[in-house]
Scaffold this motif. Structure first.
Motif, short mmCIF file in Angstrom:
data_model
loop_
_atom_site.label_atom_id
_atom_site.label_comp_id
_atom_site.label_asym_id
_atom_site.label_seq_id
_atom_site.Cartn_x
_atom_site.Cartn_y
_atom_site.Cartn_z
N ASN A 120 0.83 -1.20 0.00
CA ASN A 120 0.00 0.00 0.00
C ASN A 120 0.87 1.26 0.00
N PRO A 121 0.38 2.33 -0.64
CA PRO A 121 1.15 3.59 -0.62
C PRO A 121 1.34 4.08 0.81
N THR A 122 2.48 4.64 1.08
CA THR A 122 2.77 5.22 2.38
C THR A 122 2.15 6.62 2.46
N PRO A 123 2.05 7.20 3.67
CA PRO A 123 1.54 8.58 3.76
C PRO A 123 2.32 9.56 2.90
N ALA A 124 3.64 9.43 2.85
CA ALA A 124 4.43 10.33 2.01
C ALA A 124 4.03 10.19 0.55
N GLN A 125 3.77 8.98 0.11
CA GLN A 125 3.38 8.76 -1.28
C GLN A 125 1.98 9.31 -1.56
N HIS A 126 1.07 9.20 -0.59
CA HIS A 126 -0.26 9.81 -0.75
C HIS A 126 -0.13 11.33 -0.89
N LEU A 127 0.66 11.94 -0.03
CA LEU A 127 0.84 13.39 -0.09
C LEU A 127 1.50 13.81 -1.39
N ALA A 128 2.47 13.01 -1.84
CA ALA A 128 3.15 13.31 -3.10
C ALA A 128 2.18 13.22 -4.28
N LYS A 129 1.28 12.26 -4.24
CA LYS A 129 0.30 12.12 -5.31
C LYS A 129 -0.60 13.35 -5.37
N LEU A 130 -1.07 13.83 -4.20
CA LEU A 130 -1.89 15.04 -4.18
C LEU A 130 -1.11 16.21 -4.76
N ALA A 131 0.13 16.37 -4.33
CA ALA A 131 0.95 17.48 -4.80
C ALA A 131 1.14 17.42 -6.31
N THR A 156 2.08 20.86 5.80
CA THR A 156 2.54 21.37 7.09
C THR A 156 1.48 21.18 8.16
N CYS A 157 0.26 21.55 7.85
CA CYS A 157 -0.82 21.47 8.83
C CYS A 157 -1.17 20.03 9.18
N ARG A 158 -1.14 19.15 8.20
CA ARG A 158 -1.44 17.75 8.48
C ARG A 158 -0.38 17.11 9.36
N LEU A 159 0.87 17.48 9.16
CA LEU A 159 1.91 17.01 10.07
C LEU A 159 1.66 17.54 11.48
N MET A 161 -1.25 18.32 12.73
CA MET A 161 -2.40 17.62 13.27
C MET A 161 -2.04 16.21 13.73
N ALA A 162 -1.10 15.57 13.03
CA ALA A 162 -0.66 14.24 13.47
C ALA A 162 0.03 14.32 14.83
N GLY A 163 0.57 15.49 15.15
CA GLY A 163 1.20 15.70 16.44
C GLY A 163 0.33 16.45 17.43
N TYR A 164 -0.98 16.48 17.17
CA TYR A 164 -1.92 17.11 18.10
C TYR A 164 -2.65 16.02 18.89
N GLU A 165 -2.74 16.21 20.20
CA GLU A 165 -3.33 15.21 21.09
C GLU A 165 -4.67 15.73 21.62
N PRO A 166 -5.80 15.29 21.03
CA PRO A 166 -7.11 15.83 21.44
C PRO A 166 -7.40 15.69 22.93
N ALA A 167 -7.04 14.57 23.53
CA ALA A 167 -7.34 14.37 24.94
C ALA A 167 -6.65 15.39 25.83
N ALA A 168 -5.47 15.80 25.42
CA ALA A 168 -4.70 16.78 26.21
C ALA A 168 -4.94 18.21 25.73
N ASP A 189 -0.72 10.61 15.77
CA ASP A 189 -1.85 10.01 15.06
C ASP A 189 -1.57 10.10 13.56
N ALA A 190 -0.97 9.07 13.00
CA ALA A 190 -0.57 9.08 11.59
C ALA A 190 -1.76 9.17 10.65
N ASP A 191 -2.95 8.77 11.10
CA ASP A 191 -4.13 8.84 10.23
C ASP A 191 -4.43 10.28 9.79
N GLN A 192 -4.03 11.25 10.62
CA GLN A 192 -4.28 12.64 10.29
C GLN A 192 -3.54 13.08 9.02
N LEU A 193 -2.53 12.35 8.63
CA LEU A 193 -1.76 12.72 7.45
C LEU A 193 -2.56 12.57 6.18
#
Length: 475
Positions: free
Chosen positions: A2-13, A136-139, A141-148, A254-258
């Motif tokens: 399966n494509p990695t997150p970097a590959q998904h982002l590269a495809k969008l770009a 930038t923002c998705r990265l 968000m991957a480092g944002y912790e909703p519970a905290a 949370d890598a899903d945010q990518l």
């Protein structure tokens, strides 16, 4: 595989580089460019700009892109360094929430530099900038912790803007260099090794933070250029065992945010434009203080002020208390909850608080320091529950006659729910630009920036940015 997150982002770009974004999105991005150019022009006299510009000029190299502070053309990576430093130097740059980072100041200088170097159209610049900001923002968000209710980067003392912004800047630069999908994925992998930044300067001083976005832009251009020349990066650079998220956020990311909703849900459109030239956490307190002024509360009658903030913000703009009630410089005053409240009650100008409120002279004002000393900064449960979807505040003034007055601000001015009008955005630009340019020059630059969606190249705009007829104002 399966494509990695970097590959998904590269495809969008790569897709956006070929097909483009809708006109309304490009128009929105042109407004971001206008805001960034204004912020950058206003910062030309700062010590950080002078230091970085001198260093970049000493490097020499091909004249590829305009460095706003020098009114000269430098190699693209050096121009990105200078302009990114300018963009973040006055803390007037935009903010994405809830990731709490400043995407445009890292991404746009890189995009502008490469677009000028390669002769790209205005539309190509805006498309690349939008995707760079999205990454930038998705990265973030991957480092944002909703519970905290907090950024993991921030909690660990890391400057998410500098770290995530490097990757976004690299993607934007790579799009403008015309890289293919595989090369754009490598750009991400390369840039993941280049971002850095700590935020200790917010607490105890130093001006290094002003360079963070410049270095991110510089590193982003370098990463794209390296990929252009054949260097490769790991496809799992983002989510891998020894990748970006693990290195900077441990096991809390949370890598899903990518990739969740990629291409349909746009984090790049959840950016807040600052009306005031100071740390964004201070803005709701400023708005509350301005409301007190509008309610004709005499600052001289105030015996005590309590500034309630989200709990994670208290240490950033309220501690250490001794440093916050007596900032060591105008720059550090911009990171002080007590001082910014005092500035809003006693100063003003611009859209409510201006550059004049954050000079070294202003933070030595006896009246302002006396009022700042009356401000107690505390956590507020309601504010904490909202943060960081917004940066709220509640300000309570105790008056000499025994009465009290409370102002609560839940929605930030300049965000998607309470945006600056086009007229207010232009006013902010004029205030900034006229620190080093004539009013006529400022109007001309604003006109050219507004025309970016249909501009064939940046030649006229960048020439206007190099045209200096006014002497820089001192800070």
């Amino acid at each position: 595989m399966n494509p990695t997150p970097a590959q998904h982002l590269a495809k969008l770009a790569h897709t956006v580089a070929r097909k483009g974004l809708p006109r309304d999105f490009r128009d929105e991005m042109a407004g971001r460019v206008l805001d960034l150019i204004g912020n950058s022009l206003a910062a030309v006299p700062t010590d950080a700009a002078v230091a970085v510009s001198a260093m970049a000029e000493s490097w020499g190299g091909a004249p590829q892109a305009t460095a706003i502070s020098t009114a000269r053309r430098l190699p693209a990576h050096a121009a990105a360094l200078v302009n990114g430093t300018l963009a973040h130097s006055l803390d007037f740059d935009d903010t994405h929430l809830p990731s709490v980072l400043h995407p445009s100041a890292a991404v746009l200088p890189a995009a502008l530099a490469v677009a000028e170097a390669v002769g790209a159209s205005g539309a190509a610049l805006l498309d690349a900038a939008a995707i760079g900001i999205e990454v930038t923002c998705r990265l973030g968000m991957a480092g944002y912790e909703p519970a905290a209710h907090n950024s993991i980067f921030f909690d660990r003392g890391l400057h998410a803007t500098a770290i995530c912004g490097t990757v976004g800047a690299a993607v934007a630069a790579g799009m403008l260099y015309g890289l293919d999908e595989a090369e754009l994925a490598s750009v991400i992998g390369i840039a993941c090794s280049m971002g850095s930044g700590i935020i200790e300067a917010n607490r105890t001083g130093g001006t290094v933070k002003r360079v963070h976005c410049g270095w991110a832009a510089h590193a982003g251009v370098a990463a794209a250029d390296l990929a252009r020349h054949g260097l490769t990066g790991p496809p799992t650079a983002l989510e891998g065992r020894f990748g970006f998220l693990t290195a900077f956020c441990g096991d809390r990311a949370d890598a899903d945010q990518l990739t969740a909703g990629l291409g349909t849900r746009w984090e790049a459109r959840r950016v807040f434009v600052k009306p005031y030239p100071c740390n964004h956490f201070t803005h709701a307190g400023i708005d509350a203080a301005l409301r007190l002024r509008s309610a004709v509360v005499d600052p001289g009658s105030i015996t005590a002020l309590t500034l309630g903030l989200p709990a994670p913000v208290v240490h950033a703009i309220g501690e250490p208390r001794a440093a916050k009630i007596r900032p060591s410089s105008g720059y550090h005053g911009a990171f002080s909850g007590p001082f910014t409240v005092a500035a809003a009650l006693l100063g003003g100008g611009g859209l409510g608080v201006s550059h004049a409120d954050f000079t070294d002279a202003a933070v030595r004002s006896a009246d302002r320091l006396a009022l700042a000393a009356k401000v107690r900064v505390i956590p507020d449960a309601q504010c904490t529950s909202i943060f960081p979807q917004q940066f709220p505040a509640v300000l309570t003034a105790e008056l000499a006659d025994g009465s009290s007055h409370v102002e609560r601000i839940a929605v930030n001015r300049g965000g998607p729910e309470n945006p600056l009008t086009p007229a207010e955005l232009l006013t902010k630009f004029r205030i900034n630009a006229e620190r080093v340019s004539t009013p006529a020059q400022a109007e001309y630059i604003a006109e050219l920036t507004g025309a970016l969606p249909t501009a064939t190249d940046l030649t006229t705009l960048t020439a206007a940015l190099r045209d200096r007829k006014a002497e820089p104002m001192t800070t």
